[in-house]
Write a protein that holds these residues in place. Sequence first.
Motif, PDB file in Angstrom:
ATOM      1  N   GLY A  66       0.808  -1.207   0.000  1.00 46.75           N
ATOM      2  CA  GLY A  66       0.000   0.000   0.000  1.00 46.75           C
ATOM      3  C   GLY A  66       0.840   1.256   0.000  1.00 46.75           C
ATOM      4  N   ALA A  67       1.973   1.224   0.708  1.00 49.46           N
ATOM      5  CA  ALA A  67       2.852   2.394   0.772  1.00 49.46           C
ATOM      6  C   ALA A  67       3.411   2.741  -0.601  1.00 49.46           C
ATOM      7  N   SER A  72       3.308   6.458  -5.117  1.00 43.49           N
ATOM      8  CA  SER A  72       3.124   6.701  -6.543  1.00 43.49           C
ATOM      9  C   SER A  72       2.092   7.794  -6.778  1.00 43.49           C
ATOM     10  N   TRP A  73       0.944   7.685  -6.093  1.00 42.72           N
ATOM     11  CA  TRP A  73      -0.129   8.667  -6.277  1.00 42.72           C
ATOM     12  C   TRP A  73       0.281  10.040  -5.755  1.00 42.72           C
ATOM     13  N   LEU A  74       0.885  10.082  -4.570  1.00 43.88           N
ATOM     14  CA  LEU A  74       1.305  11.357  -3.989  1.00 43.88           C
ATOM     15  C   LEU A  74       2.361  12.052  -4.856  1.00 43.88           C
ATOM     16  N   PHE A 132       1.951   6.694   6.201  1.00 40.56           N
ATOM     17  CA  PHE A 132       1.501   7.878   5.472  1.00 40.56           C
ATOM     18  C   PHE A 132       2.587   8.958   5.456  1.00 40.56           C
ATOM     19  N   LEU A 133       3.196   9.211   6.606  1.00 44.30           N
ATOM     20  CA  LEU A 133       4.258  10.219   6.670  1.00 44.30           C
ATOM     21  C   LEU A 133       5.463   9.814   5.834  1.00 44.30           C
ATOM     22  N   SER A 134       5.803   8.530   5.869  1.00 46.07           N
ATOM     23  CA  SER A 134       6.938   8.043   5.078  1.00 46.07           C
ATOM     24  C   SER A 134       6.674   8.207   3.589  1.00 46.07           C
ATOM     25  N   ALA A 135       5.469   7.802   3.152  1.00 48.96           N
ATOM     26  CA  ALA A 135       5.124   7.914   1.737  1.00 48.96           C
ATOM     27  C   ALA A 135       5.145   9.367   1.277  1.00 48.96           C
ATOM     28  N   THR A 136       4.603  10.260   2.102  1.00 47.32           N
ATOM     29  CA  THR A 136       4.577  11.675   1.740  1.00 47.32           C
ATOM     30  C   THR A 136       5.985  12.256   1.686  1.00 47.32           C
ATOM     31  N   GLY A 137       6.810  11.930   2.688  1.00 49.38           N
ATOM     32  CA  GLY A 137       8.176  12.434   2.708  1.00 49.38           C
ATOM     33  C   GLY A 137       8.988  11.948   1.521  1.00 49.38           C
ATOM     34  N   LEU A 258      12.975   1.248   0.250  1.00 53.80           N
ATOM     35  CA  LEU A 258      11.761   0.665  -0.330  1.00 53.80           C
ATOM     36  C   LEU A 258      12.040  -0.712  -0.931  1.00 53.80           C
ATOM     37  N   LEU A 259      13.177  -0.834  -1.611  1.00 50.38           N
ATOM     38  CA  LEU A 259      13.532  -2.123  -2.206  1.00 50.38           C
ATOM     39  C   LEU A 259      13.752  -3.195  -1.138  1.00 50.38           C
ATOM     40  N   LEU A 260      14.386  -2.805  -0.037  1.00 49.94           N
ATOM     41  CA  LEU A 260      14.606  -3.766   1.048  1.00 49.94           C
ATOM     42  C   LEU A 260      13.282  -4.253   1.638  1.00 49.94           C
ATOM     43  N   TYR A 261      12.342  -3.336   1.830  1.00 47.86           N
ATOM     44  CA  TYR A 261      11.038  -3.738   2.359  1.00 47.86           C
ATOM     45  C   TYR A 261      10.298  -4.626   1.359  1.00 47.86           C
ATOM     46  N   MET A 262      10.430  -4.315   0.066  1.00 50.63           N
ATOM     47  CA  MET A 262       9.808  -5.166  -0.962  1.00 50.63           C
ATOM     48  C   MET A 262      10.383  -6.579  -0.923  1.00 50.63           C
ATOM     49  N   LEU A 263      11.709  -6.669  -0.901  1.00 47.79           N
ATOM     50  CA  LEU A 263      12.369  -7.978  -0.890  1.00 47.79           C
ATOM     51  C   LEU A 263      12.015  -8.766   0.365  1.00 47.79           C
ATOM     52  N   ARG A 264      11.948  -8.065   1.477  1.00 53.36           N
ATOM     53  CA  ARG A 264      11.590  -8.719   2.730  1.00 53.36           C
ATOM     54  C   ARG A 264      10.176  -9.290   2.661  1.00 53.36           C
TER      55      ARG A 264
END
Length: 269
Positions: A66-67, A72-74, A132-137, A258-264
């Motif tokens: 979701g993040a 992407s949208w933000l 939400f804060l992470s995605a916006t930042g 972001l890539l690390l979280y995806m791979l995890r």
Amino acid sequence: MLSALLLISAALYGLSLLLYLVFLFGRDEGSVRMARAALLAALATHLGLIGYQCIDGFNPLRDVRGALSLTSWLLGAGFLLLTHRSRMSVLGAFIAPLSLCLLLASRVTPQAAPAGGDASGASRALGNLHIFLSATGVAIFALAAAVGLIYLLQERALKRKQLGRLFRITPPLTTLDAVGRVLILVGFPLYTLAMGTGVVWSLQLPDDGGSHRLAHVISLAVWLIFAALIGLRVAVGLRGRRAALLTMAGFAAAVVVLLLYMLRRMMLV
């Protein structure tokens, strides 16, 4: 329905990219208006996708999938706001593909299992706020990095005295530097709050491996890079090429997170 909305959103992001490339490399000034319209349609469809997922029981603030979609949208929405009254539409040639890649990345990232019954409402709310804060930042840092890239390209053209189309359709270097500074000043407090809420939230979660800890370390590195950038701007008046390079380095580190979280997430399936 979800697959159809995803495909339509991706197609519209792709169309927007093609039209922005026509604007960047061609002579058709009208293509930028069509590009903005295509991007606006992509954002509307994408928002519909997020809304439909919420109705279907998927909280976009629950996990990395979701993040990525939210970022992407933000990013696309932030770009349209940034360029509404400014001569920086050329950024669309860099923002549209990034929004498209983030959307597709969210599609290939497995969805997290619903939170267990032992997760308190406060913990879930804190996690939602952190995401939400992470995605916006990160979205704002991406805009700043794109501005920094345009700065470097324009500076290179000036040094080589190759004042082509890019020079004519972008603002002066001083304006680009000022826009990049403002974006960092807006994004940094949000990212700082994201770091703080993330620390508190992670203390309530079980330790689930080295990749998670590595992501935390690199997230701290992202914060330190932008903190150093702001500090150097204030203390020694850092600007121009070095500021642009630091901005791009900070965003690159955020992409690694972001890539690390995806791979995890993929490894846990």
